[in-house]
Design an enzyme around this catalytic site. Structure first.
Site, PDB file in Angstrom:
ATOM      1  N   LYS A 280      40.137  61.097  58.279  1.00 65.97           N
ATOM      2  CA  LYS A 280      39.483  60.157  57.482  1.00 65.97           C
ATOM      3  C   LYS A 280      40.090  59.677  56.314  1.00 65.97           C
ATOM      4  CE  LYS A 280      36.212  60.178  54.639  1.00 65.97           C
ATOM      5  NZ  LYS A 280      36.551  58.644  54.078  1.00 65.97           N
ATOM      6  N   PRO A 281      40.488  58.308  56.377  1.00 65.21           N
ATOM      7  CA  PRO A 281      40.958  57.726  55.254  1.00 65.21           C
ATOM      8  C   PRO A 281      39.761  57.311  54.330  1.00 65.21           C
ATOM      9  CG  PRO A 281      41.133  56.012  57.087  1.00 65.21           C
ATOM     10  CD  PRO A 281      40.474  57.403  57.390  1.00 65.21           C
TER      11      PRO A 281
ATOM     12  N   GLU B 132      41.536  63.654  33.968  1.00 70.20           N
ATOM     13  CA  GLU B 132      42.282  62.733  34.629  1.00 70.20           C
ATOM     14  C   GLU B 132      41.530  61.399  34.416  1.00 70.20           C
ATOM     15  OE1 GLU B 132      42.134  63.196  38.969  1.00 70.20           O
ATOM     16  OE2 GLU B 132      44.470  63.171  39.074  1.00 70.20           O
TER      17      GLU B 132
ATOM     18  N   PRO C 257      42.964  60.125  50.273  1.00 67.00           N
ATOM     19  CA  PRO C 257      42.497  59.200  49.185  1.00 67.00           C
ATOM     20  C   PRO C 257      42.919  57.524  49.399  1.00 67.00           C
ATOM     21  CG  PRO C 257      44.315  60.319  48.352  1.00 67.00           C
ATOM     22  CD  PRO C 257      44.280  60.663  49.900  1.00 67.00           C
TER      23      PRO C 257
ATOM     24  N   CYS D 187      48.843  61.292  41.282  1.00 66.05           N
ATOM     25  CA  CYS D 187      48.185  62.350  40.843  1.00 66.05           C
ATOM     26  C   CYS D 187      49.355  63.260  40.038  1.00 66.05           C
ATOM     27  CB  CYS D 187      47.978  63.222  41.828  1.00 66.05           C
ATOM     28  SG  CYS D 187      49.289  63.286  43.231  1.00 66.05           S
TER      29      CYS D 187
ATOM     30  N   GLU E  16      45.071  69.244  48.086  1.00 66.43           N
ATOM     31  CA  GLU E  16      46.042  68.501  47.255  1.00 66.43           C
ATOM     32  C   GLU E  16      45.157  67.661  46.185  1.00 66.43           C
ATOM     33  OE1 GLU E  16      49.316  69.112  46.988  1.00 66.43           O
ATOM     34  OE2 GLU E  16      49.660  69.937  48.877  1.00 66.43           O
TER      35      GLU E  16
HETATM   36  P1  NAD Z   1      38.047  61.396  46.308  1.00 67.09           P
HETATM   37  O1  NAD Z   1      38.061  62.499  46.210  1.00 67.09           O
HETATM   38  O2  NAD Z   1      36.984  60.796  45.611  1.00 67.09           O
HETATM   39  O3  NAD Z   1      37.991  60.991  47.778  1.00 67.09           O
HETATM   40  C1  NAD Z   1      38.952  61.356  48.580  1.00 67.09           C
HETATM   41  C2  NAD Z   1      38.595  61.357  50.003  1.00 67.09           C
HETATM   42  O4  NAD Z   1      37.500  62.227  50.012  1.00 67.09           O
HETATM   43  C3  NAD Z   1      38.092  59.897  50.433  1.00 67.09           C
HETATM   44  O5  NAD Z   1      38.591  59.925  51.894  1.00 67.09           O
HETATM   45  C4  NAD Z   1      36.600  60.076  50.236  1.00 67.09           C
HETATM   46  O6  NAD Z   1      35.820  59.349  51.039  1.00 67.09           O
HETATM   47  C5  NAD Z   1      36.395  61.516  50.856  1.00 67.09           C
HETATM   48  N1  NAD Z   1      35.057  62.190  50.242  1.00 67.09           N
HETATM   49  C6  NAD Z   1      34.242  61.939  49.315  1.00 67.09           C
HETATM   50  N2  NAD Z   1      33.380  62.471  49.008  1.00 67.09           N
HETATM   51  C7  NAD Z   1      33.285  63.582  50.015  1.00 67.09           C
HETATM   52  C8  NAD Z   1      32.752  64.667  50.519  1.00 67.09           C
HETATM   53  N3  NAD Z   1      31.525  65.153  49.937  1.00 67.09           N
HETATM   54  N4  NAD Z   1      33.033  65.291  51.919  1.00 67.09           N
HETATM   55  C9  NAD Z   1      34.087  65.046  52.281  1.00 67.09           C
HETATM   56  N5  NAD Z   1      34.962  63.905  52.014  1.00 67.09           N
HETATM   57  C10 NAD Z   1      34.636  63.332  51.051  1.00 67.09           C
HETATM   58  O7  NAD Z   1      39.434  60.838  45.707  1.00 67.09           O
HETATM   59  P2  NAD Z   1      40.113  59.360  45.468  1.00 67.09           P
HETATM   60  O8  NAD Z   1      39.401  58.690  44.133  1.00 67.09           O
HETATM   61  O9  NAD Z   1      40.048  58.713  46.638  1.00 67.09           O
HETATM   62  O10 NAD Z   1      41.256  59.770  44.979  1.00 67.09           O
HETATM   63  C11 NAD Z   1      41.903  59.994  43.777  1.00 67.09           C
HETATM   64  C12 NAD Z   1      42.098  61.293  43.548  1.00 67.09           C
HETATM   65  O11 NAD Z   1      43.093  61.799  44.620  1.00 67.09           O
HETATM   66  C13 NAD Z   1      42.777  61.918  42.112  1.00 67.09           C
HETATM   67  O12 NAD Z   1      42.017  63.108  41.381  1.00 67.09           O
HETATM   68  C14 NAD Z   1      44.130  62.133  42.472  1.00 67.09           C
HETATM   69  O13 NAD Z   1      44.705  62.954  41.588  1.00 67.09           O
HETATM   70  C15 NAD Z   1      43.922  62.793  43.645  1.00 67.09           C
HETATM   71  N6  NAD Z   1      45.378  62.954  44.455  1.00 67.09           N
HETATM   72  C16 NAD Z   1      46.069  64.008  44.689  1.00 67.09           C
HETATM   73  C17 NAD Z   1      46.967  64.026  45.223  1.00 67.09           C
HETATM   74  C18 NAD Z   1      48.043  65.277  45.460  1.00 67.09           C
HETATM   75  O14 NAD Z   1      49.008  65.461  46.196  1.00 67.09           O
HETATM   76  N7  NAD Z   1      47.401  66.480  44.703  1.00 67.09           N
HETATM   77  C19 NAD Z   1      47.739  62.939  45.902  1.00 67.09           C
HETATM   78  C20 NAD Z   1      47.007  61.569  45.885  1.00 67.09           C
HETATM   79  C21 NAD Z   1      45.721  61.808  45.234  1.00 67.09           C
END
Ligand code: NAD
Length: 491
Positions: A173-174, A379, A148, A282, A248
């Site tokens: 993939k970031p 959230e 993320p 998170c 996660e």
């Molecule tokens: P997100 O789920 O929108 O995106 C995360 C990643 O997934 C990005 O790289 C995005 O491009 C990719 N992605 C999006 N759609 C996808 C798909 N269909 N298939 C595969 N990959 C896809 O999350 P975000 O908005 O980037 O980050 C915030 C979220 O991350 C919050 O819910 C937060 O709680 C969580 N988070 C959790 C932890 C943990 O350790 N539990 C740590 C950091 C962030």
């Protein structure tokens, strides 16, 4: 400003997808431009990781450790560049990036350089009189990782380093809005001597590149950090091939203040715990559950400190709180806060988006929220703390656990029995006592329930990337073994 978008087979690669502009959320200015990767680039990266796997998995733990230790040194030396990239692409305050994100990542790299040499298993022994049994730990294989935007470098390190330490090769993939430090990590790893193909980066959108990677037939494992809904989609894509997954996901951490707590410590802990990384964390404290006798003083104390928080230029070391990651995310946060009063919530302070180009949002405290309300259950991922009171200890624990998430939580008390009970009964992967947020490389991070499963950091994380093999060797040398009688008798 144009830059290479991916890192494949040990070299920067300019892919052919649409141009993407990385925006500084503090001022709306462009930070970098790059061409997004496409699913075909994922195929190339996975093929490169597959080809590099035998060499890296076959290296000795000491050889892997030496490369990772050098990476830790190079990352440490590159601190100012990593801080600058992290601050410009996320808008996080420079103090946080300098004192938390980058040194925490360097320490994590260093930890896994050491952990690479400490594989564990049961003693090799004669558990049957006729055999010697041994345990082997083997690299799972090619790991696909999706991360993320909130802590781009740390989240990459938490996934990539245990995988590399275990002997896996990786395609990461970031988030497409924050690719810079992940690309720098790959370059530094290459400079540290990591063979080409062992760590590949593809920067593209989630919908095409992310889903192509998560559902790729030729990876062996998919690890993901991000939101719960996307994590479930990723798991479903990996499940088509039966691939191992580690997730996660989101959180909604309770922050329980018992009536014997040090109120000042709880107030300061709530401010730091709720506002870290502009609440885009998170594990952030999001649901304060406060004993009735302390409730009014807690709310007043937090509001007083929230009002003093310095919101502004992330480059200024005096700034406490940077912007939210995008204008769209700020609209989501503001929308949730604005709906809170309709569900009984009282906005004590904040709820304000300052004028200007950056996506800033003032620290916001919402008291008296209903248990059923959106801001209490979902959230928000912004600088917003919600507060409720509780009647007795049973009620406090019940409210803490009344969530689908289970990532982290804290209990504030000077009573050792209450502390023990809270650590036992709060249903989350981490429970802090009289603190909230600190993490450490030696200890695991990872959730229960809708917060996912599996661990980042620590020896437990290394195990995610290792397969256990049992090798059982006959030590009798006889053709007609005793146990054969259970199947056939030689006549
Ligand atoms: P997100 O789920 O929108 O995106 C995360 C990643 O997934 C990005 O790289 C995005 O491009 C990719 N992605 C999006 N759609 C996808 C798909 N269909 N298939 C595969 N990959 C896809 O999350 P975000 O908005 O980037 O980050 C915030 C979220 O991350 C919050 O819910 C937060 O709680 C969580 N988070 C959790 C932890 C943990 O350790 N539990 C740590 C950091 C962030």
């Amino acid at each position: 400003m144009g830059m290479a978008s991916s890192w494949i087979d040990g070299a920067p690669v300019t892919t052919a997808g649409a141009t993407h502009t990385v925006i500084n959320p503090a001022d709306g200015n462009a930070v970098a431009e790059y061409a997004l990767a496409q699913p075909a680039d994922v195929d190339r990266a996975v093929a490169s990781a597959r080809a590099a796997l035998p060499g890296w998995a076959g290296a000795t733990p000491a050889e892997r450790s030496a490369v990772l230790a050098k990476l830790a040194r190079l990352a440490d030396e590159a601190t100012s560049d990593l801080v600058a990239e992290e601050v410009s692409q996320t808008g996080k305050p420079v103090r946080l990036a300098t004192e938390f994100d980058v040194p925490g990542s360097v320490d994590n790299i260093d930890f896994f350089a050491g952990a690479a040499r400490h594989l564990e298993g049961k003693a090799s022994a004669e558990y049957s009189p006729d055999h010697t049994s041994a345990i082997r730990r083997e690299a799972v294989g090619v790991v696909a990782t999706i991360t993320p935007w909130n802590y781009p470098l740390q989240m990459a390190v938490w996934k990539v380093l245990p995988a590399l330490a275990a002997g896996c090769s990786v395609v990461i993939k970031p988030a497409e809005i924050t690719p810079l430090t992940t690309l720098t990590l790959a370059r530094l790893a290459s400079e540290a001597g990591l063979p080409p193909g062992v760590l590949n980066v593809v920067t593209g959108s989630g919908a095409d590149v992310g889903s192509a990677l998560a559902g790729h037939a030729d990876v062996d494992m998919v690890t993901f950090t991000g939101s719960t809904p996307v994590g479930r989609r990723v798991m479903a894509a990996a499940a088509v091939h039966g691939h191992r997954t580690q997730l996660e996901l989101g959180g909604k951490a309770p922050f329980v203040v018992f009536d014997d707590a040090d109120l000042d410590a709880a107030i300061q802990g709530a401010v730091a715990g709720a506002l870290i990384n502009t609440g885009q964390d998170c594990t952030a404290a999001t649901r304060a559950i406060v004993a009735q006798p302390l409730y009014d003083d807690f709310v007043a104390g937090v509001a007083e400190l929230f009002d003093k928080v310095v919101v502004g230029d992330p480059q200024d070391p005096d700034t406490d709180l940077g912007p939210l990651i995008t204008q769209a995310h700020r609209s989501k946060v503001a929308g949730m806060v604005s709906r809170a009063p309709q569900e009984g919530g009282r906005i004590v302070c904040g709820g304000v988006a300052p004028e200007g180009p950056g996506s800033f949002y003032r620290p916001t405290l919402i008291a008296d929220v209903a248990e059923s309300s959106e801001v209490w259950r979902d959230e928000i991922f912004g600088p917003v703390l919600t507060v409720r009171s509780f009647t007795d200890d049973d009620d406090a624990i019940r409210q803490a656990n009344d969530t689908k998430f289970g990532l982290a939580g804290s209990a504030w008390t000077r009573d050792v029995y209450r502390a023990q009970r809270a650590s036992r009964e709060i249903h989350a992967g981490c429970v802090w006592i009289n603190d909230h947020i600190p993490i450490i490389s030696e200890m695991p991070h990872g959730g229960f329930g809708a917060s996912g499963f599996g661990k980042d950091m620590s020896q437990y994380s290394l195990e995610e990337y290792l397969s256990i093999k049992h090798v059982m060797s006959d030590i009798t040398g006889v053709a007609e073994k005793d146990w054969h009688r259970t199947v056939f008798t030689k006549r």
